[in-house]
Design a protein around this motif. Sequence first.
Motif, PDB file in Angstrom:
ATOM      1  N   VAL A  37       0.832  -1.024   0.241  1.00  0.00           N
ATOM      2  CA  VAL A  37       0.067  -0.130   0.344  1.00  0.00           C
ATOM      3  C   VAL A  37       0.755   1.334   0.114  1.00  0.00           C
ATOM      4  O   VAL A  37       1.461   1.281   1.279  1.00  0.00           O
ATOM      5  CB  VAL A  37      -1.200   0.161   1.092  1.00  0.00           C
ATOM      6  CG1 VAL A  37      -1.498   1.183   1.648  1.00  0.00           C
ATOM      7  CG2 VAL A  37      -1.836  -1.410   0.828  1.00  0.00           C
ATOM      8  N   GLY A  38       0.539   2.096  -1.166  1.00  0.00           N
ATOM      9  CA  GLY A  38       1.928   3.488  -0.858  1.00  0.00           C
ATOM     10  C   GLY A  38       2.947   2.963  -2.302  1.00  0.00           C
ATOM     11  O   GLY A  38       3.752   1.711  -1.340  1.00  0.00           O
ATOM     12  N   PHE A  39       3.595   4.052  -2.207  1.00  0.00           N
ATOM     13  CA  PHE A  39       4.884   3.744  -2.926  1.00  0.00           C
ATOM     14  C   PHE A  39       5.642   3.489  -2.065  1.00  0.00           C
ATOM     15  O   PHE A  39       6.898   2.966  -2.915  1.00  0.00           O
ATOM     16  CB  PHE A  39       4.755   5.776  -3.701  1.00  0.00           C
ATOM     17  CG  PHE A  39       6.464   5.368  -4.764  1.00  0.00           C
ATOM     18  CD1 PHE A  39       6.607   5.406  -5.398  1.00  0.00           C
ATOM     19  CD2 PHE A  39       7.448   6.315  -3.734  1.00  0.00           C
ATOM     20  CE1 PHE A  39       7.880   4.987  -6.486  1.00  0.00           C
ATOM     21  CE2 PHE A  39       8.706   6.357  -4.446  1.00  0.00           C
ATOM     22  CZ  PHE A  39       8.780   6.258  -5.610  1.00  0.00           C
ATOM     23  N   HIS A  41       5.791   1.864   0.133  1.00  0.00           N
ATOM     24  CA  HIS A  41       5.776   0.329   0.280  1.00  0.00           C
ATOM     25  C   HIS A  41       6.374  -0.948  -0.863  1.00  0.00           C
ATOM     26  O   HIS A  41       6.855  -1.921  -0.883  1.00  0.00           O
ATOM     27  CB  HIS A  41       4.054   0.064   0.853  1.00  0.00           C
ATOM     28  CG  HIS A  41       3.614  -1.482   1.389  1.00  0.00           C
ATOM     29  ND1 HIS A  41       3.021  -1.760   2.444  1.00  0.00           N
ATOM     30  CD2 HIS A  41       4.975  -2.800   1.537  1.00  0.00           C
ATOM     31  CE1 HIS A  41       2.893  -3.476   2.617  1.00  0.00           C
ATOM     32  NE2 HIS A  41       4.424  -3.193   2.094  1.00  0.00           N
ATOM     33  N   TRP A  42       6.014   0.082  -1.944  1.00  0.00           N
ATOM     34  CA  TRP A  42       6.002  -0.579  -3.546  1.00  0.00           C
ATOM     35  C   TRP A  42       7.554  -0.953  -3.541  1.00  0.00           C
ATOM     36  O   TRP A  42       8.145  -1.644  -3.561  1.00  0.00           O
ATOM     37  CB  TRP A  42       5.145   0.080  -3.738  1.00  0.00           C
ATOM     38  CG  TRP A  42       3.807  -0.339  -4.639  1.00  0.00           C
ATOM     39  CD1 TRP A  42       2.778   0.258  -4.257  1.00  0.00           C
ATOM     40  CD2 TRP A  42       3.335  -1.879  -4.998  1.00  0.00           C
ATOM     41  NE1 TRP A  42       1.713  -1.141  -4.889  1.00  0.00           N
ATOM     42  CE2 TRP A  42       1.727  -1.967  -5.163  1.00  0.00           C
ATOM     43  CE3 TRP A  42       4.100  -2.892  -5.411  1.00  0.00           C
ATOM     44  CZ2 TRP A  42       2.025  -3.056  -5.964  1.00  0.00           C
ATOM     45  CZ3 TRP A  42       4.071  -3.717  -5.926  1.00  0.00           C
ATOM     46  CH2 TRP A  42       2.273  -4.049  -6.062  1.00  0.00           C
TER      47      TRP A  42
END
Length: 211
Positions: A37-39, A41-42
């Motif tokens: 979830v979210g940049f 985290h990616w």
Amino acid sequence: MAAVALVLFGVFLALDGGVRIAVQRRRTGESGVRRPVGFFHWCARLASALGGLAAGVAAPVAELSGLDPLPGLDQPALRTAGAVLAAVSIAAVFACQLAMGASWRTTVDPGERPALVTTGPFRLVRNPIYTGLTAMTTGLALAVPNIVAAAGLAAMVIGNELQVRRIEEPYLDRIHHAAWRQYAARTGRFLPGLGRLRGHGSDTAPHGPSL
């Protein structure tokens, strides 16, 4: 040893991406697979994934294609030790995943509240799966000691550190509060005794983690 590294990484992918998910589905009725979830985290997950692929696939292929090993590391004993370390670590990662039981997820989901696991290998360290992944990648880098594997190991370490320090441990602190802080105060982050939460867990705001 390049072929051995490819086989070992194939075993890891089969266990991590196939068997573990099948076991979770049989135990709980769902796969345990979660999307980041979210940049940020990616980015953390991508770094770890690319690190594993670099050390487990790209580095052996590069060696088979003629890429020279790093000076001083092209020793049969080191290569053999690396392969053994990778094999043992793959088994350890799978065992630690099983030890999480129904709490296992591929990554955190902010909307869920899985139980805090503090038994088995989690009694020794808070993040034994990530310890195992780092050890596996180190073993692969020793088995196939070239610049691609070294870059893969660096990416794996960076990704794991970001995932644990910036995503998973803050999430566990948020959902388990004092229980997690007390656990973190007595248990090392990646190695026994190292990276424990300073100041003893309490019901108040969290203390800063030790390095």
